[in-house]
Design an enzyme around this catalytic site. Structure first.
Site, mmCIF file in Angstrom:
data_model
loop_
_atom_site.group_PDB
_atom_site.id
_atom_site.type_symbol
_atom_site.label_atom_id
_atom_site.label_comp_id
_atom_site.label_asym_id
_atom_site.label_seq_id
_atom_site.Cartn_x
_atom_site.Cartn_y
_atom_site.Cartn_z
ATOM 1 N N LEU A 80 0.831 -1.217 0.000
ATOM 2 C CA LEU A 80 0.000 0.000 0.000
ATOM 3 C C LEU A 80 0.854 1.252 0.000
ATOM 4 O O LEU A 80 0.450 2.299 -0.488
ATOM 5 C CB LEU A 80 -0.906 0.019 1.237
ATOM 6 N N GLY A 81 2.016 1.123 0.580
ATOM 7 C CA GLY A 81 2.884 2.295 0.656
ATOM 8 C C GLY A 81 4.152 1.926 1.393
ATOM 9 O O GLY A 81 4.190 0.917 2.097
ATOM 10 N N SER A 82 5.165 2.711 1.190
ATOM 11 C CA SER A 82 6.397 2.487 1.938
ATOM 12 C C SER A 82 6.859 3.821 2.468
ATOM 13 O O SER A 82 6.742 4.840 1.787
ATOM 14 C CB SER A 82 7.517 1.959 1.066
ATOM 15 N N GLY A 83 7.363 3.787 3.654
ATOM 16 C CA GLY A 83 7.905 5.002 4.249
ATOM 17 C C GLY A 83 9.365 4.782 4.538
ATOM 18 O O GLY A 83 9.964 3.793 4.098
ATOM 19 N N GLY B 151 9.656 1.573 6.915
ATOM 20 C CA GLY B 151 9.088 0.260 6.621
ATOM 21 C C GLY B 151 8.093 0.300 5.481
ATOM 22 O O GLY B 151 8.031 1.277 4.752
ATOM 23 N N LYS C 266 1.657 -3.103 8.877
ATOM 24 C CA LYS C 266 2.825 -2.206 8.818
ATOM 25 C C LYS C 266 4.027 -3.012 9.277
ATOM 26 O O LYS C 266 4.099 -3.449 10.428
ATOM 27 C CB LYS C 266 2.570 -1.005 9.732
ATOM 28 N N ASP D 77 3.712 14.787 13.464
ATOM 29 C CA ASP D 77 4.115 14.634 12.057
ATOM 30 C C ASP D 77 2.901 14.861 11.149
ATOM 31 O O ASP D 77 2.596 14.061 10.259
ATOM 32 C CB ASP D 77 4.706 13.235 11.830
HETATM 33 N N1 ATP Z 1 -4.068 1.761 7.497
HETATM 34 C C1 ATP Z 1 -3.724 2.000 6.248
HETATM 35 N N2 ATP Z 1 -4.513 1.630 5.233
HETATM 36 C C2 ATP Z 1 -4.156 1.873 3.950
HETATM 37 N N3 ATP Z 1 -3.027 2.489 3.588
HETATM 38 C C3 ATP Z 1 -2.192 2.874 4.557
HETATM 39 C C4 ATP Z 1 -2.491 2.643 5.921
HETATM 40 N N4 ATP Z 1 -1.490 3.141 6.666
HETATM 41 C C5 ATP Z 1 -0.610 3.644 5.792
HETATM 42 N N5 ATP Z 1 -1.014 3.480 4.518
HETATM 43 C C6 ATP Z 1 -0.290 3.896 3.313
HETATM 44 O O1 ATP Z 1 1.082 3.696 3.485
HETATM 45 C C7 ATP Z 1 1.808 4.927 3.447
HETATM 46 C C8 ATP Z 1 2.916 4.918 4.495
HETATM 47 O O2 ATP Z 1 2.333 4.772 5.777
HETATM 48 P P1 ATP Z 1 2.964 5.340 7.121
HETATM 49 O O3 ATP Z 1 3.121 6.811 6.956
HETATM 50 O O4 ATP Z 1 2.192 4.859 8.289
HETATM 51 O O5 ATP Z 1 4.355 4.609 7.081
HETATM 52 P P2 ATP Z 1 5.767 5.084 7.555
HETATM 53 O O6 ATP Z 1 6.710 3.969 7.293
HETATM 54 O O7 ATP Z 1 5.696 5.593 8.934
HETATM 55 O O8 ATP Z 1 6.005 6.263 6.541
HETATM 56 P P3 ATP Z 1 6.908 7.531 6.704
HETATM 57 O O9 ATP Z 1 8.283 7.071 7.000
HETATM 58 O O10 ATP Z 1 6.762 8.166 5.328
HETATM 59 O O11 ATP Z 1 6.292 8.349 7.777
HETATM 60 C C9 ATP Z 1 0.739 5.996 3.710
HETATM 61 O O12 ATP Z 1 1.025 7.223 3.119
HETATM 62 C C10 ATP Z 1 -0.499 5.369 3.118
HETATM 63 O O13 ATP Z 1 -0.566 5.647 1.730
#
Ligand code: ATP
Length: 552
Positions: free
Chosen positions: A40-43, A46, A63, A154
């Protein structure tokens, strides 16, 4: 908590070339009882997967993060989720744990982020109705979090997501990796402020000036300031200026960004926007470190703003947006004709007397200057007398103070009628001042239909220099609404126009020059999101009144 410079939507800049990360172990297909489907996404820290429970088939967002990651946000998030459970727009945490190298959180599967939706729309800026609904919801989410002793730290568009149907009108907050309790659970006291230089927590685009540029400890006010910057970003064509060059890749680029953010004045950031956004940003910046924000007041303010602009005022985030529904201020291309006759009854008497005195007979009137001059003089005298009568009646009203109890719309309609009968610049100056007072009667500074009509009438009075001499002239005076006029208007209203107008007005030498400025002001205000009169706008109007007095 991780006090690093890593942030979303940006990845951390690095001055070194050593950006090669150690070989990443592949994420397994199964983690705990979940089968990982699409990403769904990567940050930074993770990845998030759509995942299905292998026994009950429930679908979640998983996650996943390496246990040895330098920024182990999952570890912090799992302790914060329980504090937020059950709050509107707070995702539910179903399971969490560690399997092998992988730390996982199973949370509600949600929809796309505001960032994603906005980018996909391809638009330069977001519509006011959507931004008001985002403002109402995000402020309410922050209230929920803060009431539960948690700061988000954030706030950004990527961390605001909509739910899946039937919750797709609700905005959810995600990513509590940088979140922190600001009330100590043992002492029940607010975390202390500190002047010590600290690493920056947050994101480049929206983190508050205090936190990002001055290294201050984040508190509730900073979450709200970040939200405010986010709203302003959405209403700014191409976004906030410091977001336009992308993620800073070097520390000097980051320093430049900080400098730009720090020196940007609220009035410049919010030029051309409804004044509520500037007021909100200023409010958040004036809050003291431990002060509890007035969430309810600002939710109400953005609700009122939405309704004044023809939106429903409901907090529902409906995407793609619908156009305003009712009572929206009419754009100027709707003809704003006066509701009353162009020449009032009292003046008509003078006009008819004047015409009678012309005693046309069989004489060639146009060739006879004495007749024309005399008739004009008589008509002018009659008009001045009628205006004096009106002036006397008006002085019994409180001088220039709008009467209490009448609605803004009624006051403005009365004022337009009086203005259409004005016979000299002194009267016009007085009416412009009255106009400013009426607009400032309450928090709404929107250029409503009635306010637009006033400007239209004022424009006509100023544009036609003969109007004070030949009141009988009833030919249709050019209006803002006329196509011919609009054709000559610039194709795109410039947001800085009002700032220029407030200086130009000081140099206007004739009524006609003022008319052009009034028309520009009306057009640009009308074209701007929310049609709100900004501080520059009020300074401009005061300037018009002053010039009219000087040109008298
Ligand atoms: N519960 C969810 N349902 C669907 N998509 C999600 C959900 N949580 C996160 N995502 C998708 O995944 C992406 C990254 O999520 P999140 O910000 O929680 O991860 P992160 O690893 O902490 O990212 P970052 O390092 O960019 O802050 C989000 O922008 C969103 O598009």
């Amino acid at each position: 908590m991780p006090e690093s410079e890593h942030s979303s939507p940006t990845s951390a800049y690095s001055d070194s070339d050593d950006e090669t990360s150690p070989e990443q172990p592949a994420i397994p297909r199964y983690i705990a009882k979940y089968f990982l489907e699409e990403t769904l996404g990567s940050g930074y820290s993770g990845s998030i997967f759509r995942a299905k429970h292998i026994h009950n088939g429930s679908v979640v967002a998983l996650k996943v993060q390496r246990v040895d990651h330098e920024c182990p946000t999952n570890r912090y998030e799992r302790y914060l989720y329980p504090l937020l459970q059950g709050g509107k727009g707070m995702p539910t945490l179903y399971h969490s744990g560690v399997q092998g190298n992988w730390d996982y959180l199973a949370i509600d599967l949600l929809g796309p982020s505001l960032d994603g939706l906005f980018r996909k729309s391809g638009k330069d800026l977001m519509d006011l109705g959507s931004v008001c609904s985002i403002a109402m919801q995000v402020i309410a989410r922050l209230e929920t979090m803060h009431t539960r002793a948690v700061l988000h730290r954030d706030i950004q568009l990527g961390n605001c997501v909509i739910g899946l149907p039937p919750n797709d009108k609700v905005i959810y907050m995600i990513d509590f990796g940088f979140s922190k309790r600001y009330i100590d659970p043992l002492t029940n006291r607010h975390i202390p402020d500190s002047r010590e230089k600290r690493d920056f927590i947050g994101n480049y685009w929206f983190s508050s000036v205090n936190v990002h540029c001055r290294g201050r400890v984040p508190s509730r006010r900073d979450d709200l300031e970040a939200a405010g910057l986010m709203f302003i970003h959405l209403l700014t064509p191409r976004g906030l200026t410091w977001t336009r060059n992308g993620v800073p890749k070097t520390s000097s680029a980051h320093d430049r960004l900080i400098g730009e953010k720090q020196t940007a004045r609220p009035e410049d950031l919010c030029r051309g926007m409804p004044v509520e956004f500037e007021d909100f940003l200023r409010y958040t910046r004036k809050l003291r470190f431990e002060q509890c924000p007035d969430y309810a007041k600002w939710i109400q303010t953005f609700k009122d703003l939405a309704m004044e602009n023809g939106y429903s005022g409901k907090e529902d985030f409906i995407w793609p947006p619908k156009p305003p529904v009712a009572n929206a201020p009419k754009p100027f291309n709707t003809p704003l004709r006066a509701a009353r006759p162009a020449v009032p009854r009292e003046q008509m008497e003078g006009i008819l007397n004047g015409l009678t005195n012309l005693n046309l007979g069989a004489r060639p009137v146009l060739g006879d200057r004495t007749n024309v001059e005399e008739a004009t003089k008589k008509a002018k005298d009659a008009l001045i007398k009628s205006a004096e009568r009106e002036k006397r009646a008006e002085t019994e009203d409180a001088e220039s103070v709008p009467p209490i109890g009448k609605s803004k719309a009624v006051l403005l309609a009365d004022l337009s009628n009086k203005t259409s009968r004005a016979v000299d610049n002194a009267a016009l100056a007085k009416y412009v001042q009255e106009f400013v007072k009426i607009l400032q009667m309450n928090s709404s500074k929107t250029l409503t239909k009635e306010a637009s009509r006033f400007l239209d009438v004022l424009y006509k009075q100023l544009d036609d220099p003969s109007v004070f001499i030949q009141p009988q002239k009833v030919t249709r005076t050019r209006s803002f609404g006329d196509d011919a006029f609009n054709e000559r208007a610039p194709a795109h209203a410039k947001l800085g126009v009002v700032a220029r107008l407030r200086f130009d007005v000081k140099n206007a030498r004739t009524n006609k020059a003022l008319a052009v400025l009034v028309a520009d002001f009306a057009k640009v205000t009308n074209k701007c999101v929310g049609r709100s009169i900004t501080k520059d706008g009020f300074i401009f109007l005061e300037g018009v009144a002053q010039r009219l007095t000087a040109l008298h």
